[in-house]
Scaffold this motif. Structure first.
Motif, PDB file in Angstrom:
ATOM      1  N   LYS A 126     -92.977-101.877  37.384  1.00  0.00           N
ATOM      2  CA  LYS A 126     -92.630-102.562  36.132  1.00  0.00           C
ATOM      3  C   LYS A 126     -93.254-103.952  36.094  1.00  0.00           C
ATOM      4  CE  LYS A 126     -88.356-100.042  35.076  1.00  0.00           C
ATOM      5  NZ  LYS A 126     -88.773 -99.226  33.926  1.00  0.00           N
ATOM      6  N   GLU A 156     -84.725 -98.354  19.042  1.00  0.00           N
ATOM      7  CA  GLU A 156     -85.828 -97.957  19.936  1.00  0.00           C
ATOM      8  C   GLU A 156     -86.547 -96.732  19.381  1.00  0.00           C
ATOM      9  OE1 GLU A 156     -84.784 -97.896  24.176  1.00  0.00           O
ATOM     10  OE2 GLU A 156     -82.988 -99.003  23.570  1.00  0.00           O
ATOM     11  N   ALA A 166     -90.786-108.284  26.061  1.00  0.00           N
ATOM     12  CA  ALA A 166     -89.775-109.312  26.365  1.00  0.00           C
ATOM     13  C   ALA A 166     -90.300-110.251  27.458  1.00  0.00           C
ATOM     14  CB  ALA A 166     -88.499-108.626  26.839  1.00  0.00           C
ATOM     15  N   ILE A 217     -90.801-101.926  25.592  1.00  0.00           N
ATOM     16  CA  ILE A 217     -89.721-101.962  26.586  1.00  0.00           C
ATOM     17  C   ILE A 217     -90.249-101.400  27.901  1.00  0.00           C
ATOM     18  CG2 ILE A 217     -87.592-100.747  27.218  1.00  0.00           C
ATOM     19  CD1 ILE A 217     -86.772-102.759  25.381  1.00  0.00           C
ATOM     20  N   GLU A 218     -90.987-100.321  27.785  1.00  0.00           N
ATOM     21  CA  GLU A 218     -91.548 -99.709  28.999  1.00  0.00           C
ATOM     22  C   GLU A 218     -92.697 -98.791  28.639  1.00  0.00           C
ATOM     23  OE1 GLU A 218     -89.251 -96.703  30.941  1.00  0.00           O
ATOM     24  OE2 GLU A 218     -88.674 -95.774  29.061  1.00  0.00           O
ATOM     25  N   VAL A 258     -82.439 -99.598  35.700  1.00  0.00           N
ATOM     26  CA  VAL A 258     -82.321-100.667  34.699  1.00  0.00           C
ATOM     27  C   VAL A 258     -80.854-100.995  34.458  1.00  0.00           C
ATOM     28  CG1 VAL A 258     -82.752-101.264  32.276  1.00  0.00           C
ATOM     29  CG2 VAL A 258     -84.474 -99.999  33.568  1.00  0.00           C
ATOM     30  N   LYS A 282     -80.142 -92.243  24.268  1.00  0.00           N
ATOM     31  CA  LYS A 282     -80.094 -92.379  25.733  1.00  0.00           C
ATOM     32  C   LYS A 282     -78.665 -92.441  26.269  1.00  0.00           C
ATOM     33  CE  LYS A 282     -84.449 -94.100  27.334  1.00  0.00           C
ATOM     34  NZ  LYS A 282     -85.267 -94.305  26.142  1.00  0.00           N
ATOM     35  N   VAL A 308     -81.838-108.830  31.486  1.00  0.00           N
ATOM     36  CA  VAL A 308     -81.785-107.431  31.909  1.00  0.00           C
ATOM     37  C   VAL A 308     -82.399-107.385  33.309  1.00  0.00           C
ATOM     38  CG1 VAL A 308     -82.768-105.143  31.385  1.00  0.00           C
ATOM     39  CG2 VAL A 308     -81.953-106.611  29.528  1.00  0.00           C
ATOM     40  N   MET A 353     -89.158-101.281  21.215  1.00  0.00           N
ATOM     41  CA  MET A 353     -87.985-101.773  20.490  1.00  0.00           C
ATOM     42  C   MET A 353     -88.499-102.458  19.227  1.00  0.00           C
ATOM     43  SD  MET A 353     -84.779-103.833  22.044  1.00  0.00           S
ATOM     44  CE  MET A 353     -83.870-102.570  22.882  1.00  0.00           C
ATOM     45  N   ILE A 357     -83.625-108.076  24.597  1.00  0.00           N
ATOM     46  CA  ILE A 357     -84.050-108.090  23.198  1.00  0.00           C
ATOM     47  C   ILE A 357     -83.244-107.032  22.433  1.00  0.00           C
ATOM     48  CG2 ILE A 357     -86.344-109.072  23.587  1.00  0.00           C
ATOM     49  CD1 ILE A 357     -87.510-106.273  23.573  1.00  0.00           C
ATOM     50  N   ASN A 412     -76.396 -95.160  30.396  1.00  0.00           N
ATOM     51  CA  ASN A 412     -77.714 -94.623  30.074  1.00  0.00           C
ATOM     52  C   ASN A 412     -77.918 -93.290  30.777  1.00  0.00           C
ATOM     53  OD1 ASN A 412     -79.567 -95.897  28.318  1.00  0.00           O
ATOM     54  ND2 ASN A 412     -79.637 -97.653  29.704  1.00  0.00           N
TER      55      ASN A 412
END
Ligand code: AMP
Length: 443
Positions: free
Chosen positions: A119, A207, A134, A297-298, A169, A229, A157, A288, A203, A239
């Motif tokens: 990440k 999503e 973010a 986000i990822e 996460v 999720k 986060v 997002m 944030i 999640n």
């Protein structure tokens, strides 16, 4: 999806396609691929209890760690195209190895998979390319984390840097929870995956998921999707890997999608090229939609399960050609995907206790399903001694339906779900609530 005739010329044989993985993603890919008459056989390593219900599909037992044996068997089976589902294999360089052995592979090499398996690397990548995401801090010790958490006025986060099966996460509600999360990761909760953490500004916004099939240089977008999720109704609770999804995401207007392409998709592909990463596979953009615009986000280097299961039935038989073109680096970028104005929705049935502890091995009963424009994709099932279908995972199976609108889709999905039962079966009764005009809770 339609590809004009001239663009399909020159394909090599696609008699035998291999899919690596054992989830709902792999079963839905197999289902979409077998639709093409050119495909004679779809092998799955290892597949699951539902794989062989799919036309032309066969599970094979091969130890992926035994590389010599693997190549020998794939040669023997005359495999024409390999699709690698799970991120762990991609992160371990399986695609690189198979490409070196001259197989056509859909799935990025280890360098591309880093978008998902680190990440902090992905955040730096986005920073380099000016891609909206973010704000973040890469942190190597709990001491460092404590200083940042104490001095930050923003909610943060906490993310383990490496692969943590979707559990790495944390979205803390307080500084205390934030510290606890960071401490647990540095204490080894995720092993080496937690040697580094990423602290991220929290944030806000809905999503959406965007998928680009890439051939190393060019790309084509699949229909967008949104998934649920959280475990419980009203998008509450822990999640999970996904409790349901729908595609396309009505939230994304054509204009907004163009903005995402310009600010996120194309800069990502350009940055991969700049870093000499020959990315042949899917890039999953988890986004997002914030007040100040779309933010990443990822990234994932593979399809997400519920979204894949939802999108696959919207594609026509030419999908397998797109995968092959990506593997060979010869997308034109002008291929068109036509979903015939259908929408698709998916509801997932899980084992009691998921995403925490759960038991498996319960018999699954499937009654009379209305199978027109409706599929059952197994995510976590196995076969008993007498071939009976048993629960074998947290997410057990999903019902996926297509129709002209979301009300019709989810009416059909929930009606069919009433025909399925197993001990401890759980599902959310409000999947798609945002997009259903006549939303009412089922059951
Ligand atoms: P990830 O595994 O990175 O997709 O994170 C899992 C989920 O955590 C996401 O789908 C979001 O709902 C949430 N999440 C991750 N990062 C953030 C963030 N910076 N701000 C708010 N929510 C986040």
């Amino acid at each position: 999806m339609s590809i004009n005739a001239s663009s399909t010329k020159g394909f090599n044989r696609l008699d035998n396609v291999l899919i690596i993985g054992n989830g709902g993603r792999e079963n839905s890919l197999a289902w979409a691929i077998q639709k093409n008459e050119i495909v004679k056989k779809v092998y799955l390593i290892p597949g699951n209890g539902g794989s062989e219900r799919i036309n032309k599909c066969e599970r094979i037992k091969i130890d992926l760690e035994n590389k010599n044996d693997l190549v020998e068997k794939l040669d023997f089976l005359k495999i024409d195209l390999i699709i690698i589902g799970p991120e762990l294999h991609l992160a371990n360089g399986l695609a690189d190895f198979l490409r070196k052995k001259n197989f056509k592979v859909f799935g990025p090499g280890k360098d591309g998979a880093k978008l998902e398996y680190s990440k902090s690397w992905a955040k730096k990548f986005m920073q380099d390319a000016n891609i909206p995401t973010a704000n973040f801090w890469k942190v190597n010790s709990f001491e460092e984390a404590k200083n940042i958490i104490h001095s930050s006025s923003l909610p943060l986060v906490v993310k383990a840097d490496g692969l943590a099966s979707g559990k790495g996460v944390f979205i803390p509600e307080s500084k205390h929870e934030c510290l606890k999360a960071a401490e647990s990761i540095f204490d080894g909760k995720f092993g080496k995956a937690g040697n580094t953490i990423v602290l991220e500004e929290k944030i806000h916004g809905p999503e959406v998921s965007v998928f680009a099939l890439c051939d190393g240089e060019r790309y084509i977008l699949l229909p967008t999707a949104q998934d649920h999720k959280r475990l419980n109704v009203n998008d509450k609770g822990p999640n999970t890997g996904g409790m349901g999804a729908y595609s396309p995401a009505p939230l994304l207007t054509e204009n907004y999608l163009q903005r995402i392409i310009k600010e996120i998709v194309e800069p990502t592909i350009d940055e991969l090229n700049k870093k000499n990463i020959d990315y042949k596979g899917v890039i999953y953009f988890g986004l997002m939609i914030t007040k100040s615009g779309p933010k990443v986000i990822e990234y994932n280097c593979r399809f997400g399960d519920p979204e894949c299961q939802t999108i696959m039935p919207l594609l026509d038989q030419n999908f397998v050609f797109l995968l092959e073109k990506c593997s060979m680096g010869n997308l034109t970028g002008n291929e068109k995907i036509d979903t015939s104005n259908k929408v698709s929705g998916c509801v997932i049935a899980t084992s009691k206790g998921y995403p925490h502890e759960y038991k498996t091995g319960f018999p699954i009963k499937i009654g009379g399903i209305d199978s027109s424009n409706c599929q059952i994709f197994d995510s976590g099932t196995s076969l008993g001694k007498n071939g009976e279908l048993l629960t074998g995972g947290g997410r057990v199976l999903s019902i996926v339906c297509q129709d002209k609108d979301y009300d019709a889709v989810f009416d059909k999905a929930y009606k069919n779900l009433k025909e399925i039962s197993f001990d401890g079966m759980y599902f959310r009764n409000d999947i798609g609530h945002q997009v259903r005009k006549n939303f009412r809770r089922e059951f």
